[in-house]
Scaffold this active site. Structure first.
Site, PDB file in Angstrom:
ATOM      1  N   ASP A   5     -21.247   7.794  42.912  1.00 21.99           N
ATOM      2  CA  ASP A   5     -21.211   8.559  44.563  1.00 21.99           C
ATOM      3  C   ASP A   5     -21.840  10.084  44.355  1.00 21.99           C
ATOM      4  OD1 ASP A   5     -22.082   9.378  47.409  1.00 21.99           O
ATOM      5  OD2 ASP A   5     -19.114   9.799  47.787  1.00 21.99           O
TER       6      ASP A   5
ATOM      7  N   THR B  58     -13.877  10.150  44.613  1.00 21.54           N
ATOM      8  CA  THR B  58     -13.368  10.512  43.296  1.00 21.54           C
ATOM      9  C   THR B  58     -11.998   9.837  42.606  1.00 21.54           C
ATOM     10  OG1 THR B  58     -14.891  12.465  43.849  1.00 21.54           O
ATOM     11  CG2 THR B  58     -14.461  12.386  41.509  1.00 21.54           C
TER      12      THR B  58
ATOM     13  N   ARG C 250     -23.830  19.023  47.013  1.00 22.10           N
ATOM     14  CA  ARG C 250     -23.126  20.229  46.543  1.00 22.10           C
ATOM     15  C   ARG C 250     -23.612  20.753  47.872  1.00 22.10           C
ATOM     16  NH1 ARG C 250     -18.944  16.402  46.611  1.00 22.10           N
ATOM     17  NH2 ARG C 250     -18.633  15.952  44.331  1.00 22.10           N
TER      18      ARG C 250
ATOM     19  N   LYS D  73     -25.180  13.108  50.700  1.00 16.28           N
ATOM     20  CA  LYS D  73     -24.154  11.284  50.087  1.00 16.28           C
ATOM     21  C   LYS D  73     -25.437  10.582  50.281  1.00 16.28           C
ATOM     22  CE  LYS D  73     -20.548  13.335  49.269  1.00 16.28           C
ATOM     23  NZ  LYS D  73     -19.111  13.029  48.010  1.00 16.28           N
TER      24      LYS D  73
ATOM     25  N   TYR E  95     -21.600  20.085  56.461  1.00 17.47           N
ATOM     26  CA  TYR E  95     -19.953  18.866  56.647  1.00 17.47           C
ATOM     27  C   TYR E  95     -19.792  18.555  57.675  1.00 17.47           C
ATOM     28  CZ  TYR E  95     -16.350  21.340  54.649  1.00 17.47           C
ATOM     29  OH  TYR E  95     -15.206  22.668  54.429  1.00 17.47           O
TER      30      TYR E  95
ATOM     31  N   GLU F  94     -20.138  11.527  41.173  1.00 19.08           N
ATOM     32  CA  GLU F  94     -18.978  11.136  41.519  1.00 19.08           C
ATOM     33  C   GLU F  94     -18.297  10.091  40.781  1.00 19.08           C
ATOM     34  OE1 GLU F  94     -18.026  11.746  45.791  1.00 19.08           O
ATOM     35  OE2 GLU F  94     -17.505  13.542  45.798  1.00 19.08           O
TER      36      GLU F  94
ATOM     37  N   THR G 203     -26.679   5.814  45.862  1.00 15.95           N
ATOM     38  CA  THR G 203     -25.497   5.680  44.533  1.00 15.95           C
ATOM     39  C   THR G 203     -25.452   4.605  43.907  1.00 15.95           C
ATOM     40  OG1 THR G 203     -24.645   5.991  47.068  1.00 15.95           O
ATOM     41  CG2 THR G 203     -23.149   5.210  45.741  1.00 15.95           C
TER      42      THR G 203
ATOM     43  N   GLN H  87     -24.261  19.211  50.748  1.00 15.95           N
ATOM     44  CA  GLN H  87     -22.867  18.984  51.609  1.00 15.95           C
ATOM     45  C   GLN H  87     -22.002  20.364  52.287  1.00 15.95           C
ATOM     46  OE1 GLN H  87     -20.663  16.918  48.944  1.00 15.95           O
ATOM     47  NE2 GLN H  87     -18.756  16.857  49.901  1.00 15.95           N
TER      48      GLN H  87
ATOM     49  N   TYR I 233     -11.485   8.229  49.965  1.00 14.48           N
ATOM     50  CA  TYR I 233     -11.321   9.661  49.838  1.00 14.48           C
ATOM     51  C   TYR I 233      -9.579   9.471  48.604  1.00 14.48           C
ATOM     52  CZ  TYR I 233     -11.780  15.280  49.722  1.00 14.48           C
ATOM     53  OH  TYR I 233     -11.497  16.569  49.512  1.00 14.48           O
TER      54      TYR I 233
ATOM     55  N   GLU J 147     -16.164   6.729  40.513  1.00  6.51           N
ATOM     56  CA  GLU J 147     -15.392   6.149  41.398  1.00  6.51           C
ATOM     57  C   GLU J 147     -15.266   4.537  40.977  1.00  6.51           C
ATOM     58  OE1 GLU J 147     -16.567   6.964  45.723  1.00  6.51           O
ATOM     59  OE2 GLU J 147     -17.441   8.819  45.499  1.00  6.51           O
TER      60      GLU J 147
ATOM     61  N   HIS K 217      -7.987  14.981  43.308  1.00  4.84           N
ATOM     62  CA  HIS K 217      -9.391  15.217  43.487  1.00  4.84           C
ATOM     63  C   HIS K 217      -9.396  15.916  44.676  1.00  4.84           C
ATOM     64  CE1 HIS K 217     -13.879  15.048  44.634  1.00  4.84           C
ATOM     65  NE2 HIS K 217     -13.246  14.951  45.602  1.00  4.84           N
TER      66      HIS K 217
ATOM     67  N   ASP L  40     -16.611   5.357  52.121  1.00  4.31           N
ATOM     68  CA  ASP L  40     -16.672   5.669  50.702  1.00  4.31           C
ATOM     69  C   ASP L  40     -15.447   6.252  52.000  1.00  4.31           C
ATOM     70  OD1 ASP L  40     -16.577   6.702  48.947  1.00  4.31           O
ATOM     71  OD2 ASP L  40     -17.257   8.519  48.638  1.00  4.31           O
TER      72      ASP L  40
ATOM     73  N   GLU M 298     -15.239  20.180  40.070  1.00  4.57           N
ATOM     74  CA  GLU M 298     -14.232  20.392  39.355  1.00  4.57           C
ATOM     75  C   GLU M 298     -13.932  20.329  37.742  1.00  4.57           C
ATOM     76  OE1 GLU M 298     -10.803  16.635  41.177  1.00  4.57           O
ATOM     77  OE2 GLU M 298     -12.900  16.004  41.307  1.00  4.57           O
TER      78      GLU M 298
ATOM     79  N   ARG N  59     -10.518  26.215  50.579  1.00  2.15           N
ATOM     80  CA  ARG N  59      -9.331  26.171  51.873  1.00  2.15           C
ATOM     81  C   ARG N  59      -8.470  27.123  50.200  1.00  2.15           C
ATOM     82  NH1 ARG N  59     -10.741  21.336  52.825  1.00  2.15           N
ATOM     83  NH2 ARG N  59      -8.779  20.597  52.095  1.00  2.15           N
TER      84      ARG N  59
HETATM   85 MN    MN Z   1     -17.297   9.831  46.697  1.00  2.00          MN
END
Ligand code: MN
Length: 451
Positions: A255, A384, A259, A275, A266, A221, A279, A262, A151, A223, A156, A149, A398, A165
């Site tokens: 996906d 995503t 959260r 994850k 992560y 997600e 899926t 994660q 990104y 995708e 996104h 997968d 989001e 951040r």
């Molecule tokens: Mn994904």
């Protein structure tokens, strides 16, 4: 009969003027007109002894390619020696490579067009060879050996970066230099319609020790995924210009993501259990050749964005440069209460395959740049797909900005993340002037309660 087959060079399976003797395929706006011809794996519902077979979607029906092969209709094609359709996956078909799959798709196009009698004029074959979708169960199209997968949507990645951040550049320094990805879990990829059980995991509030329990922040997600046709040997690379020749086709992907799991797990190695519990993919794989009218270069990079390194830069005017995919994507939600009250699913976002920063050709070139081998039936997903606007965000994280702005449903319910009973459905289609609209069917799943 084989003498009647046209020369494959004379076939243009995307010709917008083509019509099919399968009448439902000629309905304007349908997902599966004769210009699409996606491959999938199905099981007849009316025949217990029947084994799964590879089929092609046509209108509201399926062409049983195995039955057609048995009738000699794939003579003089790359699969004439072996019935690669009498199987529970498209892996053998894909392993022939994209050019040979194109020849087979061209034969299917010819068999289904209005003026070809081979099946149309043979009642027994028509009975055996055409199956109503309402009388079939779709299975996984591939036995997926490996799943990666990416990104690849900068929108996104920017939104997530801003949330997690807030100080500094939302994109990490590597983002515009290489397609970021992680190795996913192939065993838990399921076909549309399969329920997704809410996972358990380690959860940690900022001011408390970790606990173990059902995920509270379940997300989708939006995708798209790419299936590999022929692969490469371990130790060799796939050049970015050759990468489109290794792509079988495209599906819709959800996906599902936990959260809260994660967030705690992560760092430092990326997503793991967040994850790997499910899926979902759409069952029909739309070939790269069917997408030809809808492929063009991605928008030019913005001033100040770095040029990709040479191994990620397709030649100007090459097929690999035209790997932006103009696929209109949509996500709808339907809560259990909406279902009970007969309220139609509500659209919560829409975006486009053009909203990606990297193409699948670049992802393949990067993935294999170490000599890592791809195999027929491997799946790469985009990450995503989010557009620039607020209603184009491809996940709840989001859309609700970490739950700050809940989505309001027509029942008065609110969603910060997904609730048990929610059905998430992704659809996709392509349309433009001068070409026939084609669609992807759907990628759908209901959230089941944790056990
Ligand atoms: Mn994904």
């Amino acid at each position: 009969m084989t003498d009647d087959y046209p020369n494959t060079q004379s076939i243009d399976a995307n010709d917008p003027s083509l019509t099919s003797w399968v009448e439902s395929a000629n309905t304007p706006g349908i997902d599966f007109p004769i210009q699409n011809l996606p491959f999938g794996v199905f099981l007849r519902n009316d025949d217990n002894a029947n084994k799964p077979a590879v089929g092609v979607a046509i209108g509201d029906s399926i062409l049983d390619c195995s039955a057609c092969w048995n009738a000699g209709l794939f003579s003089n094609t790359p699969c004439e020696d072996s019935n690669i359709f009498a199987r529970g996956s498209c892996n053998r078909l894909a392993a022939l490579g994209r050019a040979r799959v194109r020849e087979i798709r061209d034969r299917v196009s010819w068999l289904l067009r209005s003026d070809t009698d081979a099946i149309k004029g043979n009642e027994a074959l028509r009975e055996r060879g055409i199956v109503s979708m309402s009388n079939a169960t779709m299975l996984m199209p591939f036995a997926i050996g490996d799943y990666t997968d990416f990104y690849a949507s900068a929108n996104h990645a920017t939104n997530v970066g801003k949330m997690f951040r807030p100080d500094g550049d939302p994109l990490l320094p590597n983002y515009k230099h290489l397609p970021v990805g992680y190795h996913g879990r192939a065993s838990s990829i399921v076909v549309s319609g399969t329920g997704i059980k809410r996972p358990h995991g380690q959860l940690k509030a900022d001011d408390a020790p970790p606990t173990f329990g059902p995920c509270r922040l379940l997300d989708h997600e939006l995708e798209i995924g790419c299936f590999i046709a022929s692969g490469n040997e371990l130790g060799s690379r796939i050049d970015v210009n050759d990468a489109p020749g290794h792509i079988f086709g495209i599906v819709l992907v959800n996906d599902w993501s936990a959260r809260d799991i994660q967030k705690w797990e992560y760092v430092p190695l990326g997503p793991f259990n967040a994850k790997n519990f499910g899926t979902t993919i759409s069952p029909w794989v739309v070939t790269l050749d069917a997408l030809a009218p809808y492929r063009k270069p991605l928008p030019a990079r913005a001033d100040g964005d770095p040029a990709p390194l040479p191994y990620l830069s397709p030649d100007a005017g090459s097929e690999s440069e035209a790997m932006g995919l103009e696929i209109n994507l949509e996500v709808t939600i339907e809560s259990a209460k909406m279902r009970e009250e007969g309220i139609a699913p509500m659209r919560i976002s829409h975006s486009s395959g053009m909203d990606l920063y990297w193409t699948f050709a670049q992802m393949i070139a990067h993935h294999t740049s170490t000599g890592c081998n791809m195999r027929a039936g491997d799946m790469l997903a985009s990450g995503t797909v989010s557009g620039v606007n607020e209603d184009q965000r491809g996940c709840m994280l989001e859309l609700t900005w970490r739950g700050q702005n809940p989505v309001k449903l027509p029942t008065g319910e609110e969603r910060k993340f997904l609730a048990d009973g929610d059905r998430l459905t992704i659809t996709g289609h392509c349309e433009r002037e001068g070409a026939v609209r084609i669609g992807f069917g759907e990628c759908s799943g209901v959230v089941l309660p944790a056990e």
